[in-house]
Design a protein around this motif. Structure first.
Motif, PDB file in Angstrom:
ATOM      1  N   GLY A   1      40.889  35.386  28.074  1.00 52.71           N
ATOM      2  CA  GLY A   1      39.718  34.561  27.807  1.00 52.71           C
ATOM      3  C   GLY A   1      39.788  33.161  28.386  1.00 52.71           C
ATOM      4  O   GLY A   1      38.909  32.350  28.142  1.00 52.71           O
ATOM      5  N   VAL A   2      40.838  32.873  29.150  1.00 50.54           N
ATOM      6  CA  VAL A   2      40.970  31.553  29.785  1.00 50.54           C
ATOM      7  C   VAL A   2      40.517  31.695  31.235  1.00 50.54           C
ATOM      8  O   VAL A   2      41.234  32.259  32.063  1.00 50.54           O
ATOM      9  CB  VAL A   2      42.433  31.043  29.727  1.00 50.54           C
ATOM     10  CG1 VAL A   2      42.558  29.698  30.424  1.00 50.54           C
ATOM     11  CG2 VAL A   2      42.912  30.965  28.288  1.00 50.54           C
TER      12      VAL A   2
ATOM     13  N   ILE B   1      50.927  36.508  30.149  1.00 53.63           N
ATOM     14  CA  ILE B   1      50.128  37.728  30.221  1.00 53.63           C
ATOM     15  C   ILE B   1      48.638  37.405  30.303  1.00 53.63           C
ATOM     16  O   ILE B   1      48.208  36.305  29.957  1.00 53.63           O
ATOM     17  CB  ILE B   1      50.405  38.653  29.015  1.00 53.63           C
ATOM     18  CG1 ILE B   1      50.038  37.995  27.687  1.00 53.63           C
ATOM     19  CG2 ILE B   1      51.866  39.089  28.998  1.00 53.63           C
ATOM     20  CD1 ILE B   1      50.081  38.937  26.485  1.00 53.63           C
ATOM     21  N   ASN B   2      47.867  38.399  30.775  1.00 52.85           N
ATOM     22  CA  ASN B   2      46.401  38.358  30.819  1.00 52.85           C
ATOM     23  C   ASN B   2      45.849  37.183  31.615  1.00 52.85           C
ATOM     24  O   ASN B   2      44.894  36.534  31.189  1.00 52.85           O
ATOM     25  CB  ASN B   2      45.826  38.357  29.393  1.00 52.85           C
ATOM     26  CG  ASN B   2      46.176  39.602  28.640  1.00 52.85           C
ATOM     27  OD1 ASN B   2      46.217  40.689  29.211  1.00 52.85           O
ATOM     28  ND2 ASN B   2      46.458  39.467  27.356  1.00 52.85           N
ATOM     29  N   MET B   3      46.433  36.935  32.778  1.00 55.01           N
ATOM     30  CA  MET B   3      45.942  35.869  33.648  1.00 55.01           C
ATOM     31  C   MET B   3      44.967  36.450  34.658  1.00 55.01           C
ATOM     32  O   MET B   3      45.225  37.509  35.219  1.00 55.01           O
ATOM     33  CB  MET B   3      47.096  35.226  34.408  1.00 55.01           C
ATOM     34  CG  MET B   3      48.106  34.546  33.543  1.00 55.01           C
ATOM     35  SD  MET B   3      49.601  34.155  34.473  1.00 55.01           S
ATOM     36  CE  MET B   3      50.277  35.807  34.680  1.00 55.01           C
TER      37      MET B   3
END
Length: 95
Positions: A17-18, A49-51
């Motif tokens: 979400g970034v 994680i999640n980039m």
């Protein structure tokens, strides 16, 4: 830092979400951590994680600069194992 100092094996930094981070944020947080712990110590203590690709690019640069690495791609290594040990057999990396 308290979690790391208190014996936590590693810390997960979740960027879900970034959409974007500033280069100053990347340099002053992630880059400074990479400088403090060095490339191996940083990889052992932090999981990114999640980039999205833009965030990953900025963090790659900050890690490379902070740990004085000559190449990029450190965040791929850091996010790829997600806490699982990386082993090498027959010239291939297994996760």
């Amino acid at each position: 830092m308290s979690y790391i100092n208190d014996g936590a094996p590693y810390l997960i930094l979740d960027f879900e979400g970034v959409p974007m981070v500033s280069s100053s944020f990347a340099d002053e947080t992630i880059g400074k951590l990479a400088e403090r712990f060095g490339p191996v110590g940083f990889a052992q203590r932090f999981r990114l994680i999640n980039m999205n690709p833009s965030v990953q690019m900025l963090l790659d640069r900050a890690i490379a600069s902070g740990s004085q690495l000559s190449s990029t791609g450190m965040t791929k290594f850091l996010s790829g194992n997600e806490g699982r040990p990386v082993t090498r057999r027959s010239g291939r990396i297994k996760r």
